[in-house]
Each structure stands twice: as structure tokens, then as C-alpha cells.
Design an enzyme around this catalytic site. Structure first.
Site, PDB file in Angstrom:
ATOM      1  N   HIS A   1      -7.947 -11.134 -11.734  1.00  0.00           N
ATOM      2  CA  HIS A   1      -6.615 -11.666 -11.483  1.00  0.00           C
ATOM      3  C   HIS A   1      -5.601 -11.054 -12.444  1.00  0.00           C
ATOM      4  CE1 HIS A   1      -9.292 -14.692  -9.716  1.00  0.00           C
ATOM      5  NE2 HIS A   1      -8.278 -15.026  -8.932  1.00  0.00           N
TER       6      HIS A   1
ATOM      7  N   HIS B   1      -1.998 -11.399   0.267  1.00  0.00           N
ATOM      8  CA  HIS B   1      -2.646 -12.584  -0.311  1.00  0.00           C
ATOM      9  C   HIS B   1      -1.853 -13.850   0.018  1.00  0.00           C
ATOM     10  CE1 HIS B   1      -5.688 -14.374  -2.773  1.00  0.00           C
ATOM     11  NE2 HIS B   1      -4.908 -14.687  -3.792  1.00  0.00           N
TER      12      HIS B   1
ATOM     13  N   ASP C   1      -5.942 -10.344  -7.879  1.00  0.00           N
ATOM     14  CA  ASP C   1      -5.247 -11.317  -7.041  1.00  0.00           C
ATOM     15  C   ASP C   1      -4.081 -11.971  -7.781  1.00  0.00           C
ATOM     16  OD1 ASP C   1      -7.277 -10.793  -5.252  1.00  0.00           O
ATOM     17  OD2 ASP C   1      -7.937 -12.863  -5.059  1.00  0.00           O
TER      18      ASP C   1
END
Length: 284
Positions: free
Chosen positions: A240, A145, A94
Site C-alpha cells: 500500500h 481501485h 493500493d
């Protein structure tokens, strides 16, 4: 309806004021003859476009509707993990693209010939389109996202969700030539009305069952242990490749050199989210 329009106008002015104050835009006075704002971060600057909702460590303590509950209520649209009938798992990342850490993550994935799914912010994708293209060209999957990474539960406005996802899709389509059908909420925070809107927009909502907690200030060994101790067939692993401005994902990169070989040795196969769940990744 009139109140809603006025509220959106006020929010827009407030957002511009915050961005100007933070130094992300110049005013017309600084750009004579040009009435449009000038976005002046560059690839050479250290600052990334910020996470509107704030850093993970400051937000994760809030309590939206559990993704497990949402998955039970919307089983065809919200996914926490895949089927446990095969030793397959999906790595997901992410908050990118990030000019410092996304390339390092991609290098490790390429070294082990492992695909992943990247849930990208629209504003950062627009700044670093070459990284977005590299992800796709190297066989990785792209998901939405949001544009600015807001806390959608705190915003509590369906129109903000729609604007965030559509702006991101416009950016991704301009770079890649297609629109994704995969969505992950910032911080994983949603509630029922937002899910229903995402269903209407033809998205699959992708959560996770394994949180690496790499957004905390922990070592590569601790990140790896968080993953390896929880993973099981069908797991969706959250990691991430980006974060708030100044976030350091070095430990995430290094942890991949522990996680990937160990799971391969245990007989796991790495696949993209759409492969794991047997759902479309790209909208027709």
C-alpha cells in the site's frame, strides 16, 4: 426498478450528509450564489479523501467469497498469481495516490529501476493528478481501485460497483488519456455477481497471493519477512502506498529497500501485472 431508483436517491442524499458532517463539503449557505458542493480538501491539507469502507484493519475480518475460489470459477478473468514458469513477480500498491508516501515509493522504485502496478482511487487521483502522471511517466502501470473505496460486498449493489469504476475511469482518462482494463476490489472483497459485471465491463480482476500485511502496525523487517517468506515465481505482491487519513506508510517504503535487493539477488525479475499475466492493461 422503482424501488432501486428510490434507494439510490436515498443513498446519494445520505452520502452527501455524511460528507458534509465530516467537513468534506461546504453548503450553499457557505457559498452564496453557488448551488454546487465545494470540495474543500487541498493538497496542503493533511486529510485525505477517506476510504468509504473503512480502514483495512477494521474490515479485513469479514468473509466474502475467496479470491482463490473466484479464480477457479472465472480463470480467464480473476487472477491471484501468474505462471510459475519464470522467476518473475509483480509489485502492486493500493489506495493511492498519497501526497506523502507515493513519491517516496516511486523514488525507491526508480532507484532500483523496478516497475510496479498502482491501483488508484478515483477521488484521490483527481486531487493529486501530478502523482498519477508521474507513475505513468516512470513506466508504472495504473489500475482501477474504485472511486471511494467502498466495501462492495457490504454494499451488495451492482450499480454501486458500476458507478465506482466508471467514475474512476473518467478521472484517469482525463489525466492520462486512456482507460485501464485492470481492476482490484477494495479489501479484495467480491462475490460472483460483481465479478460477472466486471467481466461484462471488460476488466481483468487482480487479486494477490502474497500479502505484505503492511496495513497492520508492523515494522519494515516484519513487512519484508511477510513478503520474502511467501514469494515464489509468478507471485503478485500486495502493498500500500496509501491508506485511511492519517495512515503512515513509512515502514512500507523502508521495507522496499529490503525486499527489492533480496529478490533481485535471488534472480527474480520485477514486471508489471499485465506483463506477468500476459493481459492488456489499457482498453482500446
Amino acid at each position: 426498478m422503482k424501488k432501486k431508483i428510490i434507494r439510490r436517491i436515498l443513498l446519494s442524499f445520505a452520502a452527501l450528509f455524511v460528507l458534509q458532517t465530516a467537513g468534506f463539503i461546504k453548503t450553499q449557505a457557505e457559498n452564496p450564489g453557488d448551488s454546487s458542493p465545494v470540495w474543500w480538501w487541498t493538497k496542503e491539507k493533511e486529510e485525505l479523501p477517506p476510504l468509504k469502507g473503512g480502514p483495512e484493519e477494521e474490515v479485513r475480518e469479514l468473509n466474502p467469497v475467496s479470491n482463490v475460489v473466484l479464480q477457479q470459477e472465472y480463470p480467464d478473468f480473476v487472477f491471484v498469481k501468474g505462471p510459475d514458469t519464470a522467476n518473475r513477480v509483480a509489485l502492486t500498491f493500493d489506495d493511492g495516490p498519497d501526497p506523502d508516501f507515493s513519491p517516496l515509493v516511486l523514488d525507491v522504485l526508480k532507484e532500483y529501476n523496478v516497475p510496479a502496478t498502482f491501483f488508484l482511487m478515483g477521488v484521490r487521483s483527481g486531487v493529486y493528478p501530478d502523482l498519477v502522471r508521474r507513475m505513468a511517466e516512470e513506466g508504472h502501470e495504473i489500475g482501477n481501485h474504485t472511486y471511494w473505496h467502498p466495501d462492495l460486498v457490504e454494499e451488495a449493489d451492482v450499480d454501486i460497483l458500476v458507478d465506482e469504476v466508471n467514475r474512476t475511469e473518467d478521472v484517469l482518462e482525463d489525466i492520462l488519456g486512456f482507460r485501464t482494463s485492470l481492476f482490484r476490489a477494495p479489501y479484495g472483497f467480491l462475490y460472483r455477481e460483481l465479478v460477472e459485471e466486471l467481466v461484462d465491463l471488460n476488466y481483468s480482476v487482480i487479486a494477490w497471493d502474497v500479502d505484505s500485511l503492511d496495513w497492520q502496525k508492523i515494522t519494515e523487517e516484519e513487512i519484508a519477512e511477510n513478503v520474502l517468506s511467501q514469494v515464489e515465481p509468478g507471485s503478485i505482491i500486495l502493498m500500500h502506498d496509501g491508506g485511511g487519513p492519517g495512515a503512515d506508510r513509512t515502514e512500507t517504503v523502508d521495507s522496499l529497500r529490503i525486499i527489492i535487493p533480496e529478490l533481485l539477488a535471488q534472480g527474480y525479475e520485477f514486471v508489471t501485472v499485465s506483463e506477468l499475466l500476459n493481459i492488456p492493461a489499457v482498453r482500446e
